[in-house]
Design an enzyme around this catalytic site. Structure first.
Site, mmCIF file in Angstrom:
data_model
loop_
_atom_site.group_PDB
_atom_site.id
_atom_site.type_symbol
_atom_site.label_atom_id
_atom_site.label_comp_id
_atom_site.label_asym_id
_atom_site.label_seq_id
_atom_site.Cartn_x
_atom_site.Cartn_y
_atom_site.Cartn_z
ATOM 1 N N ASP A 21 0.853 -1.191 0.000
ATOM 2 C CA ASP A 21 0.000 0.000 0.000
ATOM 3 C C ASP A 21 0.889 1.242 0.000
ATOM 4 O O ASP A 21 1.625 1.462 0.958
ATOM 5 C CB ASP A 21 -0.888 -0.071 1.260
ATOM 6 C CG ASP A 21 -1.590 1.232 1.549
ATOM 7 O OD1 ASP A 21 -1.782 2.021 0.607
ATOM 8 O OD2 ASP A 21 -1.952 1.457 2.728
ATOM 9 N N ASN A 23 -0.301 4.511 -0.387
ATOM 10 C CA ASN A 23 -0.896 5.778 0.042
ATOM 11 C C ASN A 23 -1.510 5.744 1.443
ATOM 12 O O ASN A 23 -2.227 6.656 1.842
ATOM 13 C CB ASN A 23 -1.942 6.250 -0.979
ATOM 14 C CG ASN A 23 -3.074 5.244 -1.129
ATOM 15 O OD1 ASN A 23 -3.108 4.219 -0.445
ATOM 16 N ND2 ASN A 23 -4.005 5.526 -2.024
ATOM 17 N N ASP A 25 -3.895 3.950 2.764
ATOM 18 C CA ASP A 25 -5.327 3.694 3.023
ATOM 19 C C ASP A 25 -5.577 2.255 3.484
ATOM 20 O O ASP A 25 -6.717 1.836 3.658
ATOM 21 C CB ASP A 25 -6.182 4.029 1.786
ATOM 22 C CG ASP A 25 -5.878 3.109 0.599
ATOM 23 O OD1 ASP A 25 -4.978 2.246 0.713
ATOM 24 O OD2 ASP A 25 -6.537 3.250 -0.445
ATOM 25 N N ASP A 29 -1.872 -1.248 -3.658
ATOM 26 C CA ASP A 29 -2.187 -0.510 -4.888
ATOM 27 C C ASP A 29 -1.065 -0.656 -5.921
ATOM 28 O O ASP A 29 -0.025 -1.266 -5.643
ATOM 29 C CB ASP A 29 -2.461 0.969 -4.572
ATOM 30 C CG ASP A 29 -1.381 1.576 -3.691
ATOM 31 O OD1 ASP A 29 -0.196 1.354 -4.001
ATOM 32 O OD2 ASP A 29 -1.711 2.248 -2.691
ATOM 33 N N ASP A 199 -11.126 -16.435 -15.359
ATOM 34 C CA ASP A 199 -11.844 -16.840 -14.154
ATOM 35 C C ASP A 199 -12.993 -17.798 -14.504
ATOM 36 O O ASP A 199 -13.683 -17.600 -15.506
ATOM 37 C CB ASP A 199 -12.415 -15.572 -13.508
ATOM 38 C CG ASP A 199 -12.984 -15.802 -12.135
ATOM 39 O OD1 ASP A 199 -12.200 -16.066 -11.225
ATOM 40 O OD2 ASP A 199 -14.222 -15.702 -11.976
ATOM 41 N N GLU A 266 -8.941 -20.986 -15.539
ATOM 42 C CA GLU A 266 -9.355 -21.591 -14.271
ATOM 43 C C GLU A 266 -10.546 -22.479 -14.609
ATOM 44 O O GLU A 266 -11.665 -22.007 -14.816
ATOM 45 C CB GLU A 266 -9.765 -20.520 -13.258
ATOM 46 C CG GLU A 266 -10.045 -21.127 -11.896
ATOM 47 C CD GLU A 266 -10.939 -20.276 -10.998
ATOM 48 O OE1 GLU A 266 -10.914 -20.487 -9.779
ATOM 49 O OE2 GLU A 266 -11.690 -19.414 -11.501
ATOM 50 N N HIS A 327 -5.507 -17.383 -4.172
ATOM 51 C CA HIS A 327 -6.292 -16.524 -3.284
ATOM 52 C C HIS A 327 -7.601 -17.174 -2.832
ATOM 53 O O HIS A 327 -8.420 -16.511 -2.201
ATOM 54 C CB HIS A 327 -6.566 -15.211 -4.014
ATOM 55 C CG HIS A 327 -7.362 -15.436 -5.271
ATOM 56 N ND1 HIS A 327 -6.831 -16.093 -6.368
ATOM 57 C CD2 HIS A 327 -8.646 -15.161 -5.577
ATOM 58 C CE1 HIS A 327 -7.755 -16.184 -7.298
ATOM 59 N NE2 HIS A 327 -8.864 -15.634 -6.841
ATOM 60 N N ASP A 328 -7.812 -18.438 -3.195
ATOM 61 C CA ASP A 328 -9.029 -19.155 -2.781
ATOM 62 C C ASP A 328 -8.719 -20.360 -1.898
ATOM 63 O O ASP A 328 -9.641 -21.068 -1.495
ATOM 64 C CB ASP A 328 -9.770 -19.709 -4.015
ATOM 65 C CG ASP A 328 -10.257 -18.630 -4.942
ATOM 66 O OD1 ASP A 328 -10.577 -17.530 -4.456
ATOM 67 O OD2 ASP A 328 -10.331 -18.881 -6.163
#
Ligand code: NOJ
Length: 550
Positions: A21, A23, A25, A29, A199, A266, A327-328
């Protein structure tokens, strides 16, 4: 024929929310990613696949797209994206975008228009159907369980979703949908994107006649096969022949581009299904993920069987794709009790088997899972199943809260491990200084350094990317040995899954390229004292023809 670049590459997946990150938040990013490209280059990364950063309400963290042509302001601007592409290419790396063709967000203008009335010209962009009285149009279950049909009171029809209710499936039987989606692909390809990860591509087409799926006894889907789950066979809403055909169409579209972009799908299903997506003449998707390593067992025989099977079912020109996590899925390090020596064995197999290794960010530092309960998860799958206690889902071997594999990257020992100066969107979990990139980079024998060696060896020795593979006959149940061969070059990979010393000896006749753990060369043979591995190169001496005497 020259082998295309994508057959020789390796893929590193970045989950933009969690990488870096810039910035403050709390969300990763594009600028943050750019600031770490040198680290990735130093590691040896070749192709980077980015989980989505297009405009999205973010209810499925980017897999619900509301505009395929814009960058979500959470992650930066179009100028940041242009810089990202430039900086990646400058370092001789490639960029792959995630493309969610199957569905959009329900906030996408197409869907908003489509649902406005039955007569709207965009109605047919999605799959709408009348119910059967008060019941949905048929029995199709979505991939996450429950009916895939969502009732819309305004038009008194149901729309279809093969994932979550806010992700309406596009209707690829409408030529206009294909046209629009191809325009999306063209848009990014013209900006020199090197490929797409597609996907849930196995869900693209559904049965034209909307036939009911047959019943099945299976409830939980397996991680590498969704063909049967929730007590039905997904005969009519997954893996349709039209989807295999469409794979070829998309490939053809990409072949217009001289920079040889590629597709990695996928998809899930039997090997026959995977092969159908690749095309009988290898003219479908360039690659498909093979998720069979996701549920590995720590046994030489498990890997031996998979390598053997893939050589038979996916021989060259097919390229197997080896994945331990994404990520799953639960991070693989947690399935080996955080043991970095075991991770070295598994990654060596992944990098040196014939195929494409896909590495999920953080695997190189043994980044561990979180322990966030299902009820406090941000992940929509966790929210949907929040009543299930974490211990129970773990016991059943089902992965519910995907937040746990998406925790921020651990860069250094500054605030929030260098991920963010603000409050990270997910907690960092527990970690020690030696779990960070900064420390591991400078520690001899660390997992990071091991991955760096693997990347380097693959790059320097064509035998790993272009050679054939054969598996040595089993001499000990806890040892796997395979050979890669290209012309005169032969490389042997020996991996020991054993906790204790092994008497059996292997002869090492030439240069050792890499060895780790409790396996070492002593004189002319390998000594196995426990878990570890060794990779050696053997050059055949070409015997000179004997002079002829008359
Ligand atoms: C598969 C992706 O990997 C997952 O993260 C996402 O939630 C679903 N597809 C829906 O797009």
């Amino acid at each position: 024929m020259k082998s295309p670049w994508w057959k020789k590459t390796s893929i590193y997946q970045i989950y933009p929310w969690s990488f870096c990150d810039s910035n403050g938040d709390g969300i990763g990013d594009l600028q943050g990613i750019i600031s770490h490209l040198d680290d990735l280059q130093e590691l040896g990364v070749e192709t980077i696949w980015f989980s989505p950063f297009y405009l999205s309400p973010g209810r499925d963290y980017g897999y619900d797209i509301s505009d395929y042509l814009s960058i979500d302001p959470r992650f930066g601007t179009k100028a940041d994206f242009d810089r990202l592409v430039k900086e990646i290419h400058k370092r001789k790396m490639k960029i792959v975008l995630d493309m969610v063709m199957n569905h959009t967000s329900d906030e996408h203008l197409w869907f908003q228009t489509s649902k406005s009335s039955r007569k709207n010209p965009k109605r047919d962009f999605y799959i709408w159907k009348e119910g059967q009285g008060k019941r949905p149009p048929n029995n199709w279950k979505s991939m996450v369980g429950g009916s895939g049909w969502q009732y819309d009171a305004h038009t008194n029809e149901y729309y279809y979703t093969n994932f979550l209710p806010f992700q309406p499936d596009l209707n690829y039987r409408n030529p206009e949908v294909k046209k629009q989606m191809f325009a999306v692909l063209d848009h990014w390809l013209k900006q020199k994107v090197d490929g797409f990860r597609l996907d849930i591509f196995n869900s693209i087409f559904k049965d034209e006649l909307y036939r009911d799926n047959p019943k099945s006894a299976r409830f939980f889907p397996s991680p590498d096969n969704h063909d049967e789950a929730f007590f039905q066979k997904k005969t009519f809403n997954l893996n349709l022949p039209e989807s295999f055909q469409f794979a070829k169409e998309v490939r053809k579209r990409l072949s217009r581009y001289a920079h040889e972009p590629f597709l990695i799908g996928e998809v899930s299903g039997s090997d026959t299904v995977l092969k159908s997506f690749l095309g009988e003449r290898s003219d479908g998707l360039h690659l498909v993920f093979q998720f069979e390593l996701i549920h590995f067992q720590w046994k030489a025989s498990f890997f031996r069987n998979i390598l053997q099977k893939n050589e038979q079912v996916f021989p060259s020109p097919y390229m197997p794709v080896y994945v331990y996590g994404n990520h799953d899925q639960r991070r693989y390090i947690d399935r080996i009790q955080g043991n970095p020596e075991k991770a070295k064995v598994l990654s060596t197999l992944q990098f040196f088997a014939r195929g494409i290794p896909v590495i999920y960010y953080g695997e190189e530092i043994a980044r561990k899972e979180g322990r966030i309960s299902n009820w406090s998860g941000q992940d929509p799958i966790a929210k949907r199943n929040s009543f299930v206690p974490l211990w129970l889902s773990n016991l059943l071997g089902i992965y519910i809260n995907r937040d746990n594999c998406r925790l921020p990257m651990l860069w250094d020992n500054s605030k929030n491990a260098g991920f963010s100066k603000g409050t990270p969107w997910l907690p960092l979990g527990t970690f020690r200084p030696e779990d960070t990139v900064e420390v591991q980079k400078n520690t001899k024998g660390s997992l990071w350094q091991h991955y760096q060696i693997l990347f380097r060896l693959r790059k320097l020795n064509r035998v790993f990317t272009e050679g054939s593979l054969s598996i040595e006959q089993e001499r000990h149940p806890n040892v796997l040995v395979f050979e890669r061969k290209l012309g005169k070059e032969r490389v042997f990979v020996l991996l020991s899954f054993s906790d204790s010393p092994i008497e059996e000896k292997w002869k090492v006749s030439a240069e050792v390229l890499h060895s780790f753990g409790a396996v070492e060369k002593s004189n002319d043979s390998v000594r196995i004292l426990g878990i570890g591995g060794i990779v050696w190169k053997h050059r055949e001496i070409v015997s000179k023809p004997k002079p002829k005497f008359s």
